[in-house]
Design a protein around this motif. Sequence first.
Motif, PDB file in Angstrom:
ATOM      1  N   MET A   1       0.885  -0.424  -0.186  1.00 43.41           N
ATOM      2  CA  MET A   1      -0.234   0.168   0.024  1.00 43.41           C
ATOM      3  C   MET A   1       0.901   1.390  -0.055  1.00 43.41           C
ATOM      4  O   MET A   1       1.717   1.210   0.773  1.00 43.41           O
ATOM      5  CB  MET A   1      -1.027   0.279   0.942  1.00 43.41           C
ATOM      6  CG  MET A   1      -2.028   1.122   1.697  1.00 43.41           C
ATOM      7  SD  MET A   1      -3.193   1.268   2.863  1.00 43.41           S
ATOM      8  CE  MET A   1      -2.365   0.180   3.717  1.00 43.41           C
ATOM      9  N   ALA A   2       0.779   2.303  -0.869  1.00 43.81           N
ATOM     10  CA  ALA A   2       1.851   3.062  -1.185  1.00 43.81           C
ATOM     11  C   ALA A   2       0.861   4.441  -0.468  1.00 43.81           C
ATOM     12  O   ALA A   2       0.204   4.577  -0.092  1.00 43.81           O
ATOM     13  CB  ALA A   2       1.636   3.844  -2.046  1.00 43.81           C
ATOM     14  N   MET A   3       1.448   4.533   1.053  1.00 49.21           N
ATOM     15  CA  MET A   3       0.873   5.888   2.217  1.00 49.21           C
ATOM     16  C   MET A   3       1.957   7.173   1.266  1.00 49.21           C
ATOM     17  O   MET A   3       2.811   6.917   1.345  1.00 49.21           O
ATOM     18  CB  MET A   3       1.638   4.932   3.101  1.00 49.21           C
ATOM     19  CG  MET A   3       1.363   3.999   3.416  1.00 49.21           C
ATOM     20  SD  MET A   3      -0.528   3.766   4.169  1.00 49.21           S
ATOM     21  CE  MET A   3      -0.492   5.115   5.045  1.00 49.21           C
ATOM     22  N   LYS A   4       0.864   8.206   1.917  1.00 51.72           N
ATOM     23  CA  LYS A   4       1.274   8.998   2.027  1.00 51.72           C
ATOM     24  C   LYS A   4       1.201  10.438   3.368  1.00 51.72           C
ATOM     25  O   LYS A   4       0.209   9.554   3.953  1.00 51.72           O
ATOM     26  CB  LYS A   4       0.263   9.994   0.659  1.00 51.72           C
ATOM     27  CG  LYS A   4       0.630   9.690  -0.572  1.00 51.72           C
ATOM     28  CD  LYS A   4       1.620  10.408  -0.789  1.00 51.72           C
ATOM     29  CE  LYS A   4       2.214  10.340  -2.133  1.00 51.72           C
ATOM     30  NZ  LYS A   4       3.966  10.995  -2.764  1.00 51.72           N
ATOM     31  N   ILE A   5       1.294  11.122   3.077  1.00 48.87           N
ATOM     32  CA  ILE A   5       1.109  12.052   4.827  1.00 48.87           C
ATOM     33  C   ILE A   5       0.952  12.831   4.009  1.00 48.87           C
ATOM     34  O   ILE A   5       1.743  13.727   3.245  1.00 48.87           O
ATOM     35  CB  ILE A   5       2.211  12.824   5.794  1.00 48.87           C
ATOM     36  CG1 ILE A   5       2.857  10.840   6.961  1.00 48.87           C
ATOM     37  CG2 ILE A   5       1.922  13.233   6.427  1.00 48.87           C
ATOM     38  CD1 ILE A   5       4.268  11.218   7.384  1.00 48.87           C
ATOM     39  N   ARG A   6      -0.247  13.767   4.508  1.00 48.37           N
ATOM     40  CA  ARG A   6      -0.776  15.226   3.216  1.00 48.37           C
ATOM     41  C   ARG A   6      -1.701  15.715   3.606  1.00 48.37           C
ATOM     42  O   ARG A   6      -1.926  15.579   5.056  1.00 48.37           O
ATOM     43  CB  ARG A   6      -0.904  14.191   2.149  1.00 48.37           C
ATOM     44  CG  ARG A   6      -2.782  13.689   1.527  1.00 48.37           C
ATOM     45  CD  ARG A   6      -3.061  13.097   0.661  1.00 48.37           C
ATOM     46  NE  ARG A   6      -3.690  12.154   0.373  1.00 48.37           N
ATOM     47  CZ  ARG A   6      -4.300  11.028  -0.488  1.00 48.37           C
ATOM     48  NH1 ARG A   6      -3.424  11.682  -1.210  1.00 48.37           N
ATOM     49  NH2 ARG A   6      -5.167   9.932  -0.446  1.00 48.37           N
ATOM     50  N   LEU A   7      -2.479  16.771   3.195  1.00 52.72           N
ATOM     51  CA  LEU A   7      -3.196  17.659   3.841  1.00 52.72           C
ATOM     52  C   LEU A   7      -4.594  17.315   3.478  1.00 52.72           C
ATOM     53  O   LEU A   7      -4.378  16.985   2.474  1.00 52.72           O
ATOM     54  CB  LEU A   7      -3.150  18.967   3.306  1.00 52.72           C
ATOM     55  CG  LEU A   7      -1.371  19.809   3.423  1.00 52.72           C
ATOM     56  CD1 LEU A   7      -2.093  21.422   3.685  1.00 52.72           C
ATOM     57  CD2 LEU A   7      -1.399  19.582   5.161  1.00 52.72           C
ATOM     58  N   GLY A  64       8.596   5.723   9.431  1.00 51.41           N
ATOM     59  CA  GLY A  64       9.094   4.531  10.078  1.00 51.41           C
ATOM     60  C   GLY A  64       8.312   3.880   8.861  1.00 51.41           C
ATOM     61  O   GLY A  64       9.419   2.713   8.005  1.00 51.41           O
ATOM     62  N   GLN A  65       7.328   3.407   8.713  1.00 50.44           N
ATOM     63  CA  GLN A  65       6.170   2.981   7.942  1.00 50.44           C
ATOM     64  C   GLN A  65       6.604   2.932   6.280  1.00 50.44           C
ATOM     65  O   GLN A  65       5.592   1.943   5.501  1.00 50.44           O
ATOM     66  CB  GLN A  65       5.250   2.753   8.123  1.00 50.44           C
ATOM     67  CG  GLN A  65       4.425   2.459  10.167  1.00 50.44           C
ATOM     68  CD  GLN A  65       4.640   0.902  10.330  1.00 50.44           C
ATOM     69  OE1 GLN A  65       4.168   0.220   9.166  1.00 50.44           O
ATOM     70  NE2 GLN A  65       5.652   0.637  11.672  1.00 50.44           N
ATOM     71  N   GLY A  66       7.273   3.461   5.647  1.00 48.04           N
ATOM     72  CA  GLY A  66       7.455   4.031   4.603  1.00 48.04           C
ATOM     73  C   GLY A  66       6.540   4.935   3.934  1.00 48.04           C
ATOM     74  O   GLY A  66       6.039   5.375   2.672  1.00 48.04           O
ATOM     75  N   ALA A  67       5.712   6.119   4.720  1.00 46.70           N
ATOM     76  CA  ALA A  67       4.195   6.654   4.479  1.00 46.70           C
ATOM     77  C   ALA A  67       5.894   8.089   3.978  1.00 46.70           C
ATOM     78  O   ALA A  67       6.873   8.587   3.992  1.00 46.70           O
ATOM     79  CB  ALA A  67       4.207   7.432   5.526  1.00 46.70           C
TER      80      ALA A  67
END
Length: 119
Positions: A1-7, A64-67
């Motif tokens: 799963m491709a994770m993002k930290i976003r708004l 750390g999880q790859g986000a």
Amino acid sequence: MAMKIRLARGGSKKRPHYAIVASDSRMPRDGRFLEKLGTYNPLLAKDSEDRIKMNLERVQYWLGQGAQPTDRVARFLESAGVLAKTTRNNPKAAVPGAKATKRAAEKAAKAAKADEAAE
């Protein structure tokens, strides 16, 4: 799963308020997310403490999880000291356009001509 930290945008028209979220990159911008990590209120003054609030422990967990953070969130994390500062290069941003360059050349020629006439 491709994770993002976003708004994720909230608020009414012309009164934006953003949540900093960890979500699957395939989900819509304001759609489903896994965890809310903080808030960003661009309407507050830049030196205000309430402008950007983040749970840095959880942000580091998701990193750390790859986000992958988006550009804007990466800037927030750089200012908070979580990520290393990256150099950004946009050399064309400071270069005036063709019309402005032409106008500046004409103005310089006119000023030079006026200096010659004054002497």
